[in-house]
Design an enzyme around this catalytic site. Structure first.
Site, PDB file in Angstrom:
ATOM      1  N   GLU A 136     -56.467  46.892  19.239  1.00 37.65           N
ATOM      2  CA  GLU A 136     -57.099  48.122  19.764  1.00 37.65           C
ATOM      3  C   GLU A 136     -57.657  48.939  18.600  1.00 37.65           C
ATOM      4  O   GLU A 136     -57.298  48.682  17.446  1.00 37.65           O
ATOM      5  CB  GLU A 136     -56.047  48.946  20.523  1.00 37.65           C
ATOM      6  N   SER A 141     -52.401  44.813  12.994  1.00 42.30           N
ATOM      7  CA  SER A 141     -51.178  44.054  12.675  1.00 42.30           C
ATOM      8  C   SER A 141     -49.974  44.507  13.486  1.00 42.30           C
ATOM      9  O   SER A 141     -49.156  43.685  13.902  1.00 42.30           O
ATOM     10  CB  SER A 141     -50.849  44.214  11.187  1.00 42.30           C
ATOM     11  N   ARG A 256     -50.275  30.227  16.759  1.00 44.48           N
ATOM     12  CA  ARG A 256     -50.382  30.240  15.291  1.00 44.48           C
ATOM     13  C   ARG A 256     -50.575  28.846  14.693  1.00 44.48           C
ATOM     14  O   ARG A 256     -51.431  28.677  13.813  1.00 44.48           O
ATOM     15  CB  ARG A 256     -49.184  30.973  14.676  1.00 44.48           C
ATOM     16  N   GLY A 355     -71.182  24.407  -7.735  1.00 46.43           N
ATOM     17  CA  GLY A 355     -72.217  25.163  -8.450  1.00 46.43           C
ATOM     18  C   GLY A 355     -73.323  25.646  -7.519  1.00 46.43           C
ATOM     19  O   GLY A 355     -73.048  26.159  -6.424  1.00 46.43           O
ATOM     20  N   GLU A 379     -54.622  36.440  14.628  1.00 46.33           N
ATOM     21  CA  GLU A 379     -53.301  35.911  15.050  1.00 46.33           C
ATOM     22  C   GLU A 379     -52.233  36.201  13.992  1.00 46.33           C
ATOM     23  O   GLU A 379     -51.274  35.455  13.843  1.00 46.33           O
ATOM     24  CB  GLU A 379     -53.368  34.408  15.335  1.00 46.33           C
TER      25      GLU A 379
HETATM   26  C1  LIG Z   1     -63.636  37.907  13.809  1.00 46.46           C
HETATM   27  C2  LIG Z   1     -62.367  38.477  14.373  1.00 46.46           C
HETATM   28  C3  LIG Z   1     -61.874  37.968  15.551  1.00 46.46           C
HETATM   29  C4  LIG Z   1     -60.710  38.499  16.109  1.00 46.46           C
HETATM   30  N1  LIG Z   1     -60.261  38.016  17.313  1.00 46.46           N
HETATM   31  C5  LIG Z   1     -59.230  38.643  17.926  1.00 46.46           C
HETATM   32  C6  LIG Z   1     -58.847  38.276  19.258  1.00 46.46           C
HETATM   33  O1  LIG Z   1     -59.378  37.325  19.860  1.00 46.46           O
HETATM   34  N2  LIG Z   1     -57.874  38.994  19.864  1.00 46.46           N
HETATM   35  C7  LIG Z   1     -57.249  40.052  19.250  1.00 46.46           C
HETATM   36  O2  LIG Z   1     -56.392  40.674  19.866  1.00 46.46           O
HETATM   37  N3  LIG Z   1     -57.566  40.404  17.974  1.00 46.46           N
HETATM   38  C8  LIG Z   1     -58.549  39.735  17.315  1.00 46.46           C
HETATM   39  N4  LIG Z   1     -58.908  40.115  16.034  1.00 46.46           N
HETATM   40  C9  LIG Z   1     -58.184  41.192  15.375  1.00 46.46           C
HETATM   41  C10 LIG Z   1     -57.208  40.666  14.321  1.00 46.46           C
HETATM   42  O3  LIG Z   1     -56.100  40.051  14.965  1.00 46.46           O
HETATM   43  C11 LIG Z   1     -56.809  41.844  13.417  1.00 46.46           C
HETATM   44  O4  LIG Z   1     -57.936  42.160  12.636  1.00 46.46           O
HETATM   45  C12 LIG Z   1     -55.635  41.499  12.540  1.00 46.46           C
HETATM   46  O5  LIG Z   1     -54.462  41.383  13.300  1.00 46.46           O
HETATM   47  C13 LIG Z   1     -55.401  42.554  11.450  1.00 46.46           C
HETATM   48  O6  LIG Z   1     -55.386  43.828  11.980  1.00 46.46           O
HETATM   49  P1  LIG Z   1     -56.298  44.986  11.346  1.00 46.46           P
HETATM   50  O7  LIG Z   1     -57.671  44.428  11.195  1.00 46.46           O
HETATM   51  O8  LIG Z   1     -56.137  46.228  12.133  1.00 46.46           O
HETATM   52  O9  LIG Z   1     -55.713  45.208   9.905  1.00 46.46           O
HETATM   53  P2  LIG Z   1     -54.455  46.100   9.501  1.00 46.46           P
HETATM   54  O10 LIG Z   1     -53.297  45.833  10.396  1.00 46.46           O
HETATM   55  O11 LIG Z   1     -54.904  47.505   9.350  1.00 46.46           O
HETATM   56  O12 LIG Z   1     -54.129  45.491   8.086  1.00 46.46           O
HETATM   57  C14 LIG Z   1     -54.934  45.762   6.927  1.00 46.46           C
HETATM   58  C15 LIG Z   1     -54.292  45.039   5.750  1.00 46.46           C
HETATM   59  O13 LIG Z   1     -52.933  45.509   5.538  1.00 46.46           O
HETATM   60  C16 LIG Z   1     -52.014  44.409   5.593  1.00 46.46           C
HETATM   61  N5  LIG Z   1     -50.769  44.842   6.246  1.00 46.46           N
HETATM   62  C17 LIG Z   1     -50.630  45.426   7.462  1.00 46.46           C
HETATM   63  N6  LIG Z   1     -49.318  45.660   7.736  1.00 46.46           N
HETATM   64  C18 LIG Z   1     -48.621  45.214   6.654  1.00 46.46           C
HETATM   65  C19 LIG Z   1     -47.228  45.150   6.332  1.00 46.46           C
HETATM   66  N7  LIG Z   1     -46.296  45.598   7.171  1.00 46.46           N
HETATM   67  N8  LIG Z   1     -46.881  44.628   5.134  1.00 46.46           N
HETATM   68  C20 LIG Z   1     -47.813  44.159   4.271  1.00 46.46           C
HETATM   69  N9  LIG Z   1     -49.161  44.191   4.533  1.00 46.46           N
HETATM   70  C21 LIG Z   1     -49.546  44.698   5.702  1.00 46.46           C
HETATM   71  C22 LIG Z   1     -52.717  43.355   6.403  1.00 46.46           C
HETATM   72  O14 LIG Z   1     -52.218  42.069   6.113  1.00 46.46           O
HETATM   73  C23 LIG Z   1     -54.165  43.523   5.961  1.00 46.46           C
HETATM   74  O15 LIG Z   1     -54.383  42.854   4.772  1.00 46.46           O
HETATM   75  C24 LIG Z   1     -60.031  39.551  15.448  1.00 46.46           C
HETATM   76  C25 LIG Z   1     -60.510  40.041  14.218  1.00 46.46           C
HETATM   77  C26 LIG Z   1     -61.661  39.516  13.680  1.00 46.46           C
HETATM   78  C27 LIG Z   1     -62.163  40.079  12.370  1.00 46.46           C
END
Ligand SMILES: Cc1cc2nc3c(=O)[nH]c(=O)nc-3n(C[C@H](O)[C@H](O)[C@H](O)COP(=O)(O)OP(=O)(O)OC[C@H]3O[C@@H](n4cnc5c(N)ncnc54)[C@H](O)[C@@H]3O)c2cc1C
Length: 402
Positions: A136, A141, A256, A355, A379
């Site tokens: 959302e 995450s 996963r 390259g 995921e």
């Molecule tokens: C092309 C694409 C397709 C997608 N398809 C789907 C889909 O089909 N269905 C769906 O529901 N979602 C989908 N997503 C969403 C995707 O699952 C999320 O982008 C992903 O879970 C990460 O969430 P975020 O982008 O909000 O990053 P954030 O949660 O804000 O994380 C940002 C960074 O902080 C790190 N981080 C966060 N929490 C912690 C922690 N506790 N400890 C250490 N590091 C942390 C993360 O690893 C990341 O590097 C898609 C995203 C993209 C880009």
């Protein structure tokens, strides 16, 4: 004793998926990379093939998680639907991972349905094309932070909220949506719902422009008093605070390893291409001489190949465990962490070693380096998988280690 050979039956279905990848996906891979949001009409041919195979009990694309219509019977030590889905996902992703994510009737939501649906629901939803909507605007995450609501009114659930970055969100026929049935009860109240694309109150707000997997549509979905039948909830509607988040999280144990397989498929594509380029440049990769006594590029190739092999075996193990009804959360996260990292490492290193050929559009190497990044993000990101592995190994709860 370990036997790492694939059984004949699985080899045949993986081979079939490979033919699709080689003959349908590869030739149109660049075309749809350059034409983002254009519908790949070739998928209609695929849809007909997948439907035919489903009717005859087969499975081509790979994300159905092994239960496309009926429960898989597992007796003793078996290779079942999860293993077959994993190999098919690997092979089709070798062809093109963006197109693989667009294969009709094989969305990540299908694997979620396969993981938790009742027999009756499998009858109703076994042949749909389901995408997966968890993320959302307010979280990614932290999947316990779901704010989309589902309220039971008479014989219908009423959904309200917004889901972003939904893979195949526009093209799929159904969407598996995570929503809370009671905001005061925390994560235990988060349930998944199967929402038909034509449900009243559901709309696609826009499609995203992306770095890679451009053949795959990524949608923003709005649920505005969206109405679905009462029995479209997956699993029990009861909020069991003791059981917590287990119900919906269980779907990740199936999905996963599949995402890991996608990274392994793209990684293998890059390694094969690179091997050819190195051979043309006169660099031989030998398995008889220690890597440090070979050309630096050959030594690097051998390192990547070993990493790739480890990722492949971890993913096979996670799928095998799922088929044999062994709890596999730890192994599913391990496989995705390893494969996600290996996929990005191998594809980017291949660009580097090749390259100018690697960086240009003369080959698909640069495309694969863009495509693979998402497989280490959705995921559950690399960091989230590592967190889950650490929690499981150390016996810590999500409250103790975050
Ligand atoms: C092309 C694409 C397709 C997608 N398809 C789907 C889909 O089909 N269905 C769906 O529901 N979602 C989908 N997503 C969403 C995707 O699952 C999320 O982008 C992903 O879970 C990460 O969430 P975020 O982008 O909000 O990053 P954030 O949660 O804000 O994380 C940002 C960074 O902080 C790190 N981080 C966060 N929490 C912690 C922690 N506790 N400890 C250490 N590091 C942390 C993360 O690893 C990341 O590097 C898609 C995203 C993209 C880009």
């Amino acid at each position: 004793m370990y036997n790492l050979e694939l059984p004949k039956k699985l080899k045949a279905s993986a081979n079939q998926a490979h033919q699709v990848a080689a003959q349908i996906f590869r030739p149109i891979s660049r075309k749809y990379d350059l034409a983002e949001h254009e519908y790949p009409v070739e998928l209609d041919t695929m849809a007909a093939m997948v439907e035919g195979l489903n009717d005859s009990g087969g499975d081509i694309g790979g994300a159905s998680g092994g239960r496309s219509g009926s429960k898989t019977e597992i007796i003793g030590n078996a290779n079942g639907g999860n293993m077959s889905a994993l190999l098919n996902a690997l092979e089709t992703s070798w062809g093109d991972v963006g197109l693989m994510l667009s294969i009709p009737y094989q969305g990540l939501g299908n694997a979620a349905i396969a993981a938790v649906a009742t027999d009756d629901q499998l009858e109703r939803f076994g042949k749909v094309w389901a995408s997966m909507a968890i993320t959302e605007p307010s979280f990614g995450s932290d999947s316990a932070a779901v704010t989309t609501t589902a309220e039971l009114v008479g014989d219908e659930w009423i959904l309200n909220g917004e889901k972003i970055f939904v893979t195949a969100g526009e093209r799929s026929t159904h969407i598996v949506v995570w929503a809370t049935v009671d905001k005061t009860k925390g994560r235990a109240a988060i349930k998944s719902f199967v929402v038909p694309r034509d449900a009243p109150g559901l709309s696609v707000a826009r499609l995203e422009h992306k770095l890679g997997i451009k053949a795959s549509d990524t949608a923003v979905l709005v649920f505005d008093n969206c109405r679905i039948p009462k029995d479209n909830i997956l699993g029990s509607a009861e909020v069991d605070v003791k059981k917590g988040f287990g119900g919906v999280m269980q779907t990740f144990d199936n999905t996963r390893p599949l995402v890991a397989a996608m990274a392994i498929g793209v990684g293998r594509a890059a390694l094969e291409e690179l091997r050819g380029i190195l051979a043309d440049a006169g660099v031989e990769v030998s398995y008889d001489i220690p890597p440090m006594s070979q050309h630096a590029a050959a030594a690097e190739f051998l390192r990547m190949e070993a990493d790739w092999e480890a990722a492949y075996l971890l993913a096979l193990r996670a799928a095998w465990m799922a088929d044999n009804k062994k709890p596999n959360s730890l192994e599913a996260s391990m496989s995705k962490a390893k494969a996600g990292r290996t996929g990005t490492d191998v594809t980017l290193k291949a660009v580097e070693l090749a390259g100018t050929l690697g960086y240009s559009q003369h080959t698909l190497l640069e495309k694969w380096s863009r495509d693979s990044k998402i497989l280490d993000i959705f995921e559950g990101t690399q960091q989230i998988q590592q967190l889950i592995v650490a929690r499981r190994l150390l016996g810590k709860t999500s409250a103790e280690l975050k």
